[in-house]
Design an enzyme around this catalytic site. Sequence first.
Site, short mmCIF file in Angstrom:
data_model
loop_
_atom_site.label_atom_id
_atom_site.label_comp_id
_atom_site.label_asym_id
_atom_site.label_seq_id
_atom_site.Cartn_x
_atom_site.Cartn_y
_atom_site.Cartn_z
N ASP A 206 0.81 -1.15 -0.14
CA ASP A 206 0.08 0.21 0.00
C ASP A 206 0.92 1.18 -0.10
O ASP A 206 2.10 1.33 0.78
CB ASP A 206 -0.82 0.12 1.35
CG ASP A 206 -2.08 0.87 1.18
OD1 ASP A 206 -1.96 2.00 0.98
OD2 ASP A 206 -3.29 0.40 1.25
N CYS B 221 -1.95 6.32 0.46
CA CYS B 221 -2.35 7.54 -0.04
C CYS B 221 -3.94 7.92 0.44
O CYS B 221 -4.41 9.17 0.59
CB CYS B 221 -2.40 7.60 -1.44
SG CYS B 221 -3.42 6.64 -2.44
N ALA C 162 -5.92 -2.05 -4.36
CA ALA C 162 -5.43 -0.70 -4.47
C ALA C 162 -5.99 0.03 -5.59
O ALA C 162 -6.00 -0.56 -6.55
CB ALA C 162 -3.89 -0.63 -4.80
N SER D 136 -16.79 -3.22 -8.85
CA SER D 136 -17.89 -2.63 -8.36
C SER D 136 -19.22 -2.81 -8.93
O SER D 136 -19.00 -2.97 -10.28
CB SER D 136 -17.44 -1.06 -8.27
OG SER D 136 -18.76 -0.38 -7.82
N TYR E 242 -14.78 6.53 -12.92
CA TYR E 242 -14.40 5.52 -11.98
C TYR E 242 -15.12 4.36 -12.51
O TYR E 242 -14.23 3.21 -12.54
CB TYR E 242 -14.93 6.19 -10.48
CG TYR E 242 -14.91 4.93 -9.71
CD1 TYR E 242 -13.87 4.26 -9.18
CD2 TYR E 242 -16.17 4.29 -9.05
CE1 TYR E 242 -13.62 3.24 -8.16
CE2 TYR E 242 -15.89 2.76 -8.50
CZ TYR E 242 -14.96 2.41 -7.80
OH TYR E 242 -14.86 1.55 -6.98
N LYS F 175 -12.96 0.71 -13.74
CA LYS F 175 -13.09 -0.62 -13.27
C LYS F 175 -13.40 -1.74 -14.16
O LYS F 175 -12.99 -2.85 -14.40
CB LYS F 175 -14.25 -0.87 -12.17
CG LYS F 175 -14.21 0.13 -10.73
CD LYS F 175 -12.72 -0.92 -10.03
CE LYS F 175 -12.58 -0.30 -8.65
NZ LYS F 175 -11.49 -1.04 -8.12
N ARG G 275 -28.96 13.55 -6.37
CA ARG G 275 -27.47 13.70 -7.03
C ARG G 275 -27.39 13.43 -8.27
O ARG G 275 -27.83 12.46 -8.68
CB ARG G 275 -26.81 12.60 -5.80
CG ARG G 275 -25.24 13.05 -5.79
CD ARG G 275 -24.52 12.26 -4.81
NE ARG G 275 -24.78 10.68 -4.73
CZ ARG G 275 -24.18 9.97 -4.02
NH1 ARG G 275 -23.38 10.29 -2.85
NH2 ARG G 275 -24.52 8.72 -4.02
P1 NAD Z 1 -9.68 2.47 0.42
O1 NAD Z 1 -9.46 4.06 -0.15
O2 NAD Z 1 -10.11 2.51 1.76
O3 NAD Z 1 -8.67 1.48 0.23
C1 NAD Z 1 -7.67 1.64 -0.84
C2 NAD Z 1 -6.41 1.61 -0.46
O4 NAD Z 1 -5.56 1.46 -1.62
C3 NAD Z 1 -5.78 2.53 0.27
O5 NAD Z 1 -5.25 2.07 1.42
C4 NAD Z 1 -4.91 3.34 -0.49
O6 NAD Z 1 -3.95 3.87 0.30
C5 NAD Z 1 -4.24 2.22 -1.36
N1 NAD Z 1 -4.07 2.81 -2.80
C6 NAD Z 1 -4.70 3.88 -3.56
N2 NAD Z 1 -3.76 3.87 -4.59
C7 NAD Z 1 -2.62 3.25 -4.48
C8 NAD Z 1 -1.53 3.09 -5.28
N3 NAD Z 1 -1.54 3.63 -6.41
N4 NAD Z 1 -0.60 2.24 -4.95
C9 NAD Z 1 -0.76 1.58 -3.58
N5 NAD Z 1 -1.74 1.77 -2.92
C10 NAD Z 1 -2.72 2.58 -3.22
O7 NAD Z 1 -10.98 2.01 -0.36
P2 NAD Z 1 -11.81 0.71 -0.10
O8 NAD Z 1 -13.29 1.07 0.34
O9 NAD Z 1 -11.20 -0.16 0.72
O10 NAD Z 1 -11.95 -0.01 -1.68
C11 NAD Z 1 -11.08 -0.95 -1.97
C12 NAD Z 1 -11.33 -1.22 -3.19
O11 NAD Z 1 -12.50 -1.71 -3.56
C13 NAD Z 1 -11.12 -0.06 -4.47
O12 NAD Z 1 -10.39 -0.77 -5.44
C14 NAD Z 1 -12.66 0.33 -4.59
O13 NAD Z 1 -12.49 0.94 -5.85
C15 NAD Z 1 -13.27 -1.12 -4.61
N6 NAD Z 1 -14.70 -0.73 -4.21
C16 NAD Z 1 -14.93 -0.15 -3.15
C17 NAD Z 1 -16.27 0.09 -2.58
C18 NAD Z 1 -16.63 0.95 -1.64
O14 NAD Z 1 -17.69 1.34 -1.45
N7 NAD Z 1 -15.62 1.05 -0.45
C19 NAD Z 1 -17.33 -0.36 -3.55
C20 NAD Z 1 -16.87 -1.05 -4.73
C21 NAD Z 1 -15.67 -1.50 -4.86
N1 UDP Z 2 -27.25 9.45 -0.25
C1 UDP Z 2 -27.81 10.37 0.55
N2 UDP Z 2 -27.02 11.33 1.20
C2 UDP Z 2 -25.66 11.26 1.44
C3 UDP Z 2 -25.21 10.01 0.58
C4 UDP Z 2 -25.79 9.35 0.02
O1 UDP Z 2 -29.07 10.41 0.55
O2 UDP Z 2 -25.15 11.95 2.24
C5 UDP Z 2 -27.95 8.31 -0.69
C6 UDP Z 2 -27.44 8.18 -2.52
O3 UDP Z 2 -28.45 9.23 -3.24
C7 UDP Z 2 -27.88 6.59 -2.62
C8 UDP Z 2 -27.62 6.30 -1.24
O4 UDP Z 2 -27.60 7.12 -0.34
O5 UDP Z 2 -29.19 6.68 -2.66
C9 UDP Z 2 -26.27 5.46 -1.34
O6 UDP Z 2 -25.34 6.21 -1.81
P1 UDP Z 2 -23.63 5.95 -1.58
O7 UDP Z 2 -22.87 6.97 -2.03
O8 UDP Z 2 -23.41 5.57 -0.38
O9 UDP Z 2 -23.42 4.59 -2.64
P2 UDP Z 2 -23.56 4.62 -4.23
O10 UDP Z 2 -24.59 5.66 -4.59
O11 UDP Z 2 -22.47 5.06 -4.81
O12 UDP Z 2 -24.21 3.17 -4.37
#
Ligand code: NAD
Ligand code: UDP
Length: 337
Positions: A31, A34, A81, A124, A148, A152, A290
């Site tokens: 990691d 960042c 990451a 995602s 974004y 993915k 939004r």
């Molecule tokens: P997070 O930001 O908490 O964790 C990501 C980690 O990656 C961090 O520790 C950051 O320091 C590290 N990182 C970022 N860029 C890097 C790089 N270039 N090199 C090395 N390390 C790096 O995010 P999270 O919520 O834990 O999500 C993890 C993964 O899951 C991400 O790829 C995200 O896109 C995916 N994801 C997250 C969600 C969500 O809602 N949390 C939903 C769908 C997919």
């Molecule tokens: N949402 C909201 N207020 C906030 C953040 C999110 O009403 O401050 C709503 C958003 O419109 C969506 C749901 O909560 O209907 C989930 O949003 P989130 O950003 O958590 O996830 P995503 O939309 O990326 O799936």
Amino acid sequence: MTVMITGGAGFVGSHICVELIHAGRKVVVYDNFCNSHPEVINRIRRITGTAPEVVRGDVRDVEALISALSAHGCSAVIHLAGLKSVADSVSKSTEYYDCNVVGTLRLAQAMQQTGVRNIVFSSSATVYGEPDMLPLREDHKLAPFSPYGRTKMQAEELLSDIAQSQSPLNVVILRYFNPVGSHESGLIGEDPNGIPNNLMPYISRVAIGRLPVLNVYGNDYPTPDGTGIRDYVHVADLAAGHVAALDCADKQRVLKVNLGTGRGTSVLELVDAYAGACGKTIPITFAPRRAGDIASYYASAELAANVLGWHAKRGIAEMCRDAWNWQRKNPNGYLDQ
Ligand code: NAD
Ligand code: UDP
């Protein structure tokens, strides 16, 4: 078995570390910190009794990856990451493609050069875009709205192509729905910088008094209470899904699986559940929709059950209980060391 977890210090990655250590695996966190705090490593040690190895490095740095994979004798990688803010991906699209797409390519190259075959990739549900039908199945068309989401989708595509190449990788793509909650200890959890974009951490900050009121974005959606519906999945369940995915990695060249509960919850239902968990009223105000938000989506969880033998065990009440437990014990996140 030693597993490298890129992004292992982040929200989801830290929970995967705990799950893997409990399952008897050795873990190397790779990691650049960042978007995470080094204190998380200490917290993982407090939960499991074992500190993961840590390599501070960037996922775009092939040489650093090669030396970490070889030095630690890794036999698989879980790749988390990446950058994850939909809004930032619009204003900083170059950085998002570089980190999420180029980073995934560099990692694949490092794995090919070191002979590490199995990769589990964090994708995602945002790759699906507007649903044609619900629940969302893995064979639904992909049409993400945001840069974004497109990073993915492209990372999925490049890994799927490499899986068919001369030097193939075994690829498991996990499409997360909405990960929330925290480890039951309250020692690790979601700690976003600045004002949270996502609903659950926003509610938590209102509950703890760091933000005054939750803006509910839209109450005129075609849903029973007019607010958006999502498939929230407990992060500990999600983490368990990765252990199951690792076990299946060499059964099939490419596997694409949703990780969700199969159940939708509205914004107002989540607010009510959280209020029940924390014993406080969560002040809300209705705000316009939004931009780019979808009214409703949730997973088909069938493939995960059939192929990975995984299903989410925890419901909304546990998600809110654990999110609140983390927030209550760490009002300022990892700054409260
Ligand atoms: P997070 O930001 O908490 O964790 C990501 C980690 O990656 C961090 O520790 C950051 O320091 C590290 N990182 C970022 N860029 C890097 C790089 N270039 N090199 C090395 N390390 C790096 O995010 P999270 O919520 O834990 O999500 C993890 C993964 O899951 C991400 O790829 C995200 O896109 C995916 N994801 C997250 C969600 C969500 O809602 N949390 C939903 C769908 C997919
Ligand atoms: N949402 C909201 N207020 C906030 C953040 C999110 O009403 O401050 C709503 C958003 O419109 C969506 C749901 O909560 O209907 C989930 O949003 P989130 O950003 O958590 O996830 P995503 O939309 O990326 O799936």
